[in-house]
Design a protein around this motif. Structure first.
Motif, short mmCIF file in Angstrom:
data_model
loop_
_atom_site.label_atom_id
_atom_site.label_comp_id
_atom_site.label_asym_id
_atom_site.label_seq_id
_atom_site.Cartn_x
_atom_site.Cartn_y
_atom_site.Cartn_z
N UNK A 82 3.80 5.57 -52.65
CA UNK A 82 3.22 6.76 -52.02
C UNK A 82 1.88 6.42 -51.38
N UNK A 83 1.06 5.61 -52.07
CA UNK A 83 -0.23 5.19 -51.51
C UNK A 83 -0.01 4.34 -50.27
N UNK A 84 0.97 3.43 -50.33
CA UNK A 84 1.27 2.56 -49.20
C UNK A 84 1.72 3.39 -47.99
N UNK A 85 2.61 4.35 -48.22
CA UNK A 85 3.10 5.20 -47.13
C UNK A 85 1.97 6.01 -46.52
N UNK A 86 1.06 6.48 -47.36
CA UNK A 86 -0.08 7.25 -46.87
C UNK A 86 -0.97 6.38 -45.99
N UNK A 87 -1.26 5.16 -46.44
CA UNK A 87 -2.11 4.26 -45.66
C UNK A 87 -1.46 3.92 -44.32
N UNK A 88 -0.16 3.72 -44.32
CA UNK A 88 0.54 3.45 -43.07
C UNK A 88 0.45 4.65 -42.14
N UNK A 89 0.56 5.84 -42.70
CA UNK A 89 0.45 7.06 -41.90
C UNK A 89 -0.95 7.21 -41.31
N UNK A 90 -1.95 6.78 -42.06
CA UNK A 90 -3.33 6.83 -41.56
C UNK A 90 -3.53 5.84 -40.41
N UNK A 91 -2.74 4.78 -40.40
CA UNK A 91 -2.89 3.76 -39.36
C UNK A 91 -3.58 2.51 -39.86
N UNK A 92 -3.70 2.36 -41.18
CA UNK A 92 -4.33 1.16 -41.75
C UNK A 92 -3.29 0.04 -41.78
N UNK A 93 -3.48 -0.94 -40.92
CA UNK A 93 -2.50 -2.01 -40.76
C UNK A 93 -2.89 -3.30 -41.47
N UNK A 94 -4.16 -3.46 -41.80
CA UNK A 94 -4.59 -4.70 -42.45
C UNK A 94 -5.65 -4.42 -43.49
N UNK A 95 -5.83 -5.39 -44.36
CA UNK A 95 -6.83 -5.28 -45.43
C UNK A 95 -7.77 -6.48 -45.37
N UNK A 96 -9.01 -6.30 -45.87
CA UNK A 96 -9.57 -5.05 -46.38
C UNK A 96 -10.03 -4.13 -45.26
N UNK A 97 -9.89 -2.84 -45.49
CA UNK A 97 -10.49 -1.83 -44.63
C UNK A 97 -11.44 -1.03 -45.50
N UNK A 98 -12.63 -0.79 -45.01
CA UNK A 98 -13.67 -0.13 -45.82
C UNK A 98 -14.30 1.04 -45.06
N UNK A 99 -14.55 2.09 -45.79
CA UNK A 99 -15.22 3.28 -45.26
C UNK A 99 -16.55 3.44 -45.99
N UNK A 100 -17.59 3.84 -45.28
CA UNK A 100 -18.82 4.33 -45.90
C UNK A 100 -19.01 5.76 -45.38
N UNK A 101 -19.14 6.69 -46.28
CA UNK A 101 -19.27 8.10 -45.91
C UNK A 101 -20.58 8.68 -46.42
N UNK A 102 -21.27 9.42 -45.56
CA UNK A 102 -22.45 10.19 -45.96
C UNK A 102 -21.92 11.52 -46.51
N UNK A 103 -22.04 11.71 -47.80
CA UNK A 103 -21.44 12.89 -48.42
C UNK A 103 -22.19 14.19 -48.12
N UNK A 104 -23.36 14.08 -47.54
CA UNK A 104 -24.11 15.28 -47.15
C UNK A 104 -23.71 15.76 -45.76
N UNK A 105 -23.57 14.82 -44.84
CA UNK A 105 -23.28 15.19 -43.45
C UNK A 105 -21.80 15.04 -43.08
N UNK A 106 -21.06 14.26 -43.88
CA UNK A 106 -19.67 14.00 -43.56
C UNK A 106 -19.48 12.88 -42.55
N UNK A 107 -20.55 12.24 -42.11
CA UNK A 107 -20.46 11.14 -41.15
C UNK A 107 -19.89 9.90 -41.82
N UNK A 108 -19.17 9.08 -41.06
CA UNK A 108 -18.53 7.91 -41.63
C UNK A 108 -18.69 6.68 -40.75
N UNK A 109 -18.58 5.53 -41.41
CA UNK A 109 -18.42 4.24 -40.73
C UNK A 109 -17.12 3.64 -41.22
N UNK A 110 -16.41 2.98 -40.33
CA UNK A 110 -15.13 2.35 -40.67
C UNK A 110 -15.18 0.89 -40.23
N UNK A 111 -14.72 -0.01 -41.09
CA UNK A 111 -14.70 -1.44 -40.75
C UNK A 111 -13.47 -2.09 -41.35
#
Length: 245
Positions: free
Chosen positions: A184-213
């Motif tokens: 289920x986790x794998x299917x969800x990641x594929x649906x998100x469009x995550x094709x390779x690893x590692x993929x990392x997110x940093x999120x500002x929990x106050x503003x909701x802003x994110x960085x993706x790498x």
């Protein structure tokens, strides 16, 4: 005279044929160059996707956060325990978490790639079994520390090193107790469009802003300019505006 005409006609015919071949080859070469210069289509996974689907992402985390539950920033790693680059980036992620001095926490989402990593699913299941007993992060550390030996036969030993019942973890892996969850986790990641690893997110929990790498080339500089760093520069990717009701 007729012989001369025949030779002239034959020579002219060869000239025409060679010219045609030359033109065709040049067209093919030009097309090849154009294809090589074309950039691959942009990844489906980006900051806007993260912002819009953040609640779903949090439903797929493997365990409670490493670090303060209510941290100002959240790091999410989408990883595969047998992925060499994930192992290489683990110290970078851990250093980033430590450097935040309590301002950030870390979550993990399973994104195994079984097509190229033979033990990706088994190791993910072992960590899921560990999570059930509240020991995901110790097992996470042990599995990443033994990337070259992730055969299931080692899981008894690794589980005990993580403070777990080795026989219980082995039994869960052998019975595929957590296979549906990992799928289920794998299917969800594929649906998100995550094709390779590692993929990392940093999120500002106050503003909701994110960085993706994705990958070392992007992840290293992202942590070099982490938002909690005093030397950070450059805005984070803007958060998407909520849809009007």
């Amino acid at each position: 005279m007729p012989n001369v005409n025949k030779k002239t006609i034959l020579f002219g015919s060869w000239i025409v044929i060679l010219a045609g071949l030359s033109y065709a080859i040049s067209r093919m070469s030009s097309k090849d160059v154009e294809q090589q210069q074309q950039k691959p289509p942009p990844s489906k996974f980006n900051a806007d996707v993260v912002v819009k689907r953040w609640p779903e992402i949090m439903k797929h985390v493997a365990a409670p956060a490493r670090g303060p539950a209510n941290a100002a920033y959240t790091i999410v790693e989408f990883g595969d325990f047998q992925c060499p680059q994930c192992g290489t980036m683990r110290p970078v992620v851990e250093k980033g978490l430590a450097d935040s001095k309590g301002q950030a926490n870390l979550y993990f989402v399973h994104r195994p790639i079984p097509q190229i990593h033979k033990f990706a699913m088994a190791s993910a299941q072992a960590s899921a079994a560990a999570a059930k007993d509240g020991k995901f992060w110790p097992m996470y550390d042990v599995l990443y520390s033994h990337q070259d030996d992730l055969e299931p036969g080692y899981y008894d030993k690794y589980a005990r090193a993580a403070g777990l019942d080795g026989a219980k973890i082995m039994d869960a892996v052998q019975k595929n107790t957590y296979l549906a969850q990992i799928n289920a986790d794998l299917a969800f990641c594929e649906d998100l469009g995550i094709e390779s690893t590692p993929t990392v997110i940093i999120r500002n929990n106050k503003t909701g802003e994110v960085k993706v790498a994705t990958g070392a080339a992007e992840i290293k500089p992202m942590f070099g300019y982490a938002p909690w760093s005093l030397t950070a520069s450059g805005p984070m990717a803007p958060a998407a505006k909520p849809a009007k009701s």
